[in-house]
Design a protein around this motif. Structure first.
Motif, PDB file in Angstrom:
ATOM      1  N   UNK A 191     -24.144  31.963-117.507  1.00 41.82           N
ATOM      2  CA  UNK A 191     -22.740  31.615-117.749  1.00 41.82           C
ATOM      3  C   UNK A 191     -21.996  31.340-116.433  1.00 41.82           C
ATOM      4  N   UNK A 192     -21.225  30.265-116.438  1.00 36.32           N
ATOM      5  CA  UNK A 192     -20.481  29.887-115.234  1.00 36.32           C
ATOM      6  C   UNK A 192     -19.539  31.006-114.787  1.00 36.32           C
ATOM      7  N   UNK A 193     -18.992  31.757-115.732  1.00 33.55           N
ATOM      8  CA  UNK A 193     -18.109  32.877-115.393  1.00 33.55           C
ATOM      9  C   UNK A 193     -18.821  33.900-114.511  1.00 33.55           C
ATOM     10  N   UNK A 194     -20.093  34.162-114.784  1.00 37.57           N
ATOM     11  CA  UNK A 194     -20.872  35.119-113.974  1.00 37.57           C
ATOM     12  C   UNK A 194     -21.118  34.559-112.583  1.00 37.57           C
ATOM     13  N   UNK A 195     -21.305  33.253-112.484  1.00 33.48           N
ATOM     14  CA  UNK A 195     -21.489  32.631-111.175  1.00 33.48           C
ATOM     15  C   UNK A 195     -20.203  32.709-110.359  1.00 33.48           C
ATOM     16  N   UNK A 196     -19.071  32.450-111.006  1.00 30.48           N
ATOM     17  CA  UNK A 196     -17.793  32.565-110.311  1.00 30.48           C
ATOM     18  C   UNK A 196     -17.578  33.982-109.795  1.00 30.48           C
ATOM     19  N   UNK A 197     -17.940  34.981-110.593  1.00 32.84           N
ATOM     20  CA  UNK A 197     -17.802  36.375-110.161  1.00 32.84           C
ATOM     21  C   UNK A 197     -18.697  36.672-108.962  1.00 32.84           C
ATOM     22  N   UNK A 198     -19.927  36.129-108.977  1.00 30.75           N
ATOM     23  CA  UNK A 198     -20.831  36.324-107.837  1.00 30.75           C
ATOM     24  C   UNK A 198     -20.212  35.714-106.579  1.00 30.75           C
ATOM     25  N   UNK A 199     -19.710  34.494-106.694  1.00 35.55           N
ATOM     26  CA  UNK A 199     -19.097  33.816-105.551  1.00 35.55           C
ATOM     27  C   UNK A 199     -17.907  34.632-105.038  1.00 35.55           C
ATOM     28  N   UNK A 200     -17.071  35.090-105.934  1.00 33.31           N
ATOM     29  CA  UNK A 200     -15.912  35.898-105.525  1.00 33.31           C
ATOM     30  C   UNK A 200     -16.345  37.199-104.858  1.00 33.31           C
ATOM     31  N   UNK A 201     -17.361  37.843-105.432  1.00 30.45           N
ATOM     32  CA  UNK A 201     -17.837  39.121-104.893  1.00 30.45           C
ATOM     33  C   UNK A 201     -18.412  38.962-103.491  1.00 30.45           C
ATOM     34  N   UNK A 202     -18.966  37.793-103.193  1.00 29.12           N
ATOM     35  CA  UNK A 202     -19.628  37.587-101.903  1.00 29.12           C
ATOM     36  C   UNK A 202     -18.771  36.790-100.918  1.00 29.12           C
ATOM     37  N   UNK A 203     -17.491  36.558-101.254  1.00 32.40           N
ATOM     38  CA  UNK A 203     -16.626  35.761-100.373  1.00 32.40           C
ATOM     39  C   UNK A 203     -16.545  36.309 -98.959  1.00 32.40           C
ATOM     40  N   UNK A 204     -16.608  37.618 -98.807  1.00 34.64           N
ATOM     41  CA  UNK A 204     -16.497  38.219 -97.480  1.00 34.64           C
ATOM     42  C   UNK A 204     -17.807  38.208 -96.699  1.00 34.64           C
ATOM     43  N   UNK A 205     -18.894  37.818 -97.346  1.00 36.54           N
ATOM     44  CA  UNK A 205     -20.175  37.851 -96.632  1.00 36.54           C
ATOM     45  C   UNK A 205     -20.245  36.741 -95.591  1.00 36.54           C
ATOM     46  N   UNK A 206     -20.608  37.109 -94.371  1.00 33.43           N
ATOM     47  CA  UNK A 206     -20.935  36.183 -93.289  1.00 33.43           C
ATOM     48  C   UNK A 206     -22.097  36.810 -92.541  1.00 33.43           C
ATOM     49  N   UNK A 207     -23.066  36.019 -92.233  1.00 32.12           N
ATOM     50  CA  UNK A 207     -24.259  36.536 -91.554  1.00 32.12           C
ATOM     51  C   UNK A 207     -23.998  36.877 -90.094  1.00 32.12           C
ATOM     52  N   UNK A 208     -22.949  36.320 -89.525  1.00 22.33           N
ATOM     53  CA  UNK A 208     -22.802  36.374 -88.076  1.00 22.33           C
ATOM     54  C   UNK A 208     -23.606  35.234 -87.484  1.00 22.33           C
ATOM     55  N   UNK A 209     -23.450  34.998 -86.204  1.00 17.09           N
ATOM     56  CA  UNK A 209     -24.123  33.880 -85.544  1.00 17.09           C
ATOM     57  C   UNK A 209     -25.630  34.108 -85.491  1.00 17.09           C
ATOM     58  N   UNK A 210     -26.374  33.125 -85.960  1.00 17.09           N
ATOM     59  CA  UNK A 210     -27.836  33.141 -85.916  1.00 17.09           C
ATOM     60  C   UNK A 210     -28.288  31.994 -85.014  1.00 17.09           C
ATOM     61  N   UNK A 211     -29.319  32.224 -84.228  1.00 18.50           N
ATOM     62  CA  UNK A 211     -29.797  31.212 -83.292  1.00 18.50           C
ATOM     63  C   UNK A 211     -30.999  30.471 -83.874  1.00 18.50           C
ATOM     64  N   UNK A 212     -30.878  29.161 -83.941  1.00 12.52           N
ATOM     65  CA  UNK A 212     -32.003  28.318 -84.342  1.00 12.52           C
ATOM     66  C   UNK A 212     -32.781  27.979 -83.076  1.00 12.52           C
ATOM     67  N   UNK A 213     -33.913  28.642 -82.900  1.00  9.45           N
ATOM     68  CA  UNK A 213     -34.743  28.422 -81.715  1.00  9.45           C
ATOM     69  C   UNK A 213     -35.935  27.517 -82.012  1.00  9.45           C
ATOM     70  N   UNK A 214     -36.273  27.410 -83.298  1.00 13.76           N
ATOM     71  CA  UNK A 214     -37.397  26.570 -83.714  1.00 13.76           C
ATOM     72  C   UNK A 214     -37.230  26.272 -85.193  1.00 13.76           C
ATOM     73  N   UNK A 215     -37.971  25.291 -85.663  1.00 15.85           N
ATOM     74  CA  UNK A 215     -38.094  25.041 -87.095  1.00 15.85           C
ATOM     75  C   UNK A 215     -39.577  25.002 -87.412  1.00 15.85           C
ATOM     76  N   UNK A 216     -39.913  25.065 -88.686  1.00 15.82           N
ATOM     77  CA  UNK A 216     -41.315  25.190 -89.078  1.00 15.82           C
ATOM     78  C   UNK A 216     -41.683  24.172 -90.146  1.00 15.82           C
TER      79      UNK A 216
END
Length: 179
Positions: A131-156
């Motif tokens: 249900x789209x309502x559950x997806x909206x709740x997930x998005x709202x619940x995770x709005x504050x999540x940020x990983x912080x800066x990550x360094x891309x040193x290589x790709x695979x």
């Protein structure tokens, strides 16, 4: 024989564990295992063994600088029928340049152009009758999540091993340094 291949940026293990902790509260979600978290740069599809060496050579010739990126802001694909829940990625310019370089490498090895628009993300789950309502709740619940800066040193370059009824296994078969 052919191999199912894609180029991607791996997600560091600590960040993958953070993402794993977010995976809850969405009915119909088939959550991805943390070892499958990555940012796809270019999906190559089924590549014949004889093309693999050429593709590897082309990818190894990519010269781009290292860069930082951050994960945050969840969303989903499939507005009419949601099918994929994902976490967004910031750093669109360097990621777009790397995507374009991978696309050019693919074309030089004779692979067809990727018709899809590049949207950098980490897939968290595949969805089935969610249900789209559950997806909206997930998005709202995770709005504050940020990983912080990550360094891309290589790709695979990854090989995908399909498993019936379970998540595919993604095996890195070559790494390409940035910088």
């Amino acid at each position: 024989m052919s191999l199912r291949l894609f180029a991607a940026l791996p997600i560091p293990p600590d960040t993958a564990r953070e993402l794993k902790r977010l995976q809850k509260g969405v009915p119909g979600a088939r959550w991805r295992p943390l070892e499958n978290f990555h940012i796809t740069l270019r999906f190559f599809g089924d590549v014949e063994d004889r093309q693999l060496e050429d593709l590897d050579g082309e990818l190894s010739s990519i010269i781009l600088p290292q860069f930082t990126f951050e994960l945050g802001i969840a969303n989903w694909f499939g507005k009419a029928e949601p099918h994929t829940l994902w976490m967004g990625v910031t750093a669109p310019e360097p990621l777009s340049a790397l995507n374009l370089a991978c696309e050019k490498a693919a074309r030089r090895t004779g692979l067809k152009a990727d018709p899809r628009h590049f949207k950098p993300h980490v897939t968290l789950a595949y969805l089935h009758h969610t249900p789209e309502e559950k997806l909206r709740r997930f998005v709202e619940r995770t709005l504050d999540y940020r990983s912080g800066a990550l360094m891309a040193q290589y790709f695979s370059l990854y090989k995908s091993h399909p498993r019936h009824g379970e998540a595919n296994i993604y095996e890195p078969i070559a790494d390409y340094p940035l910088g």
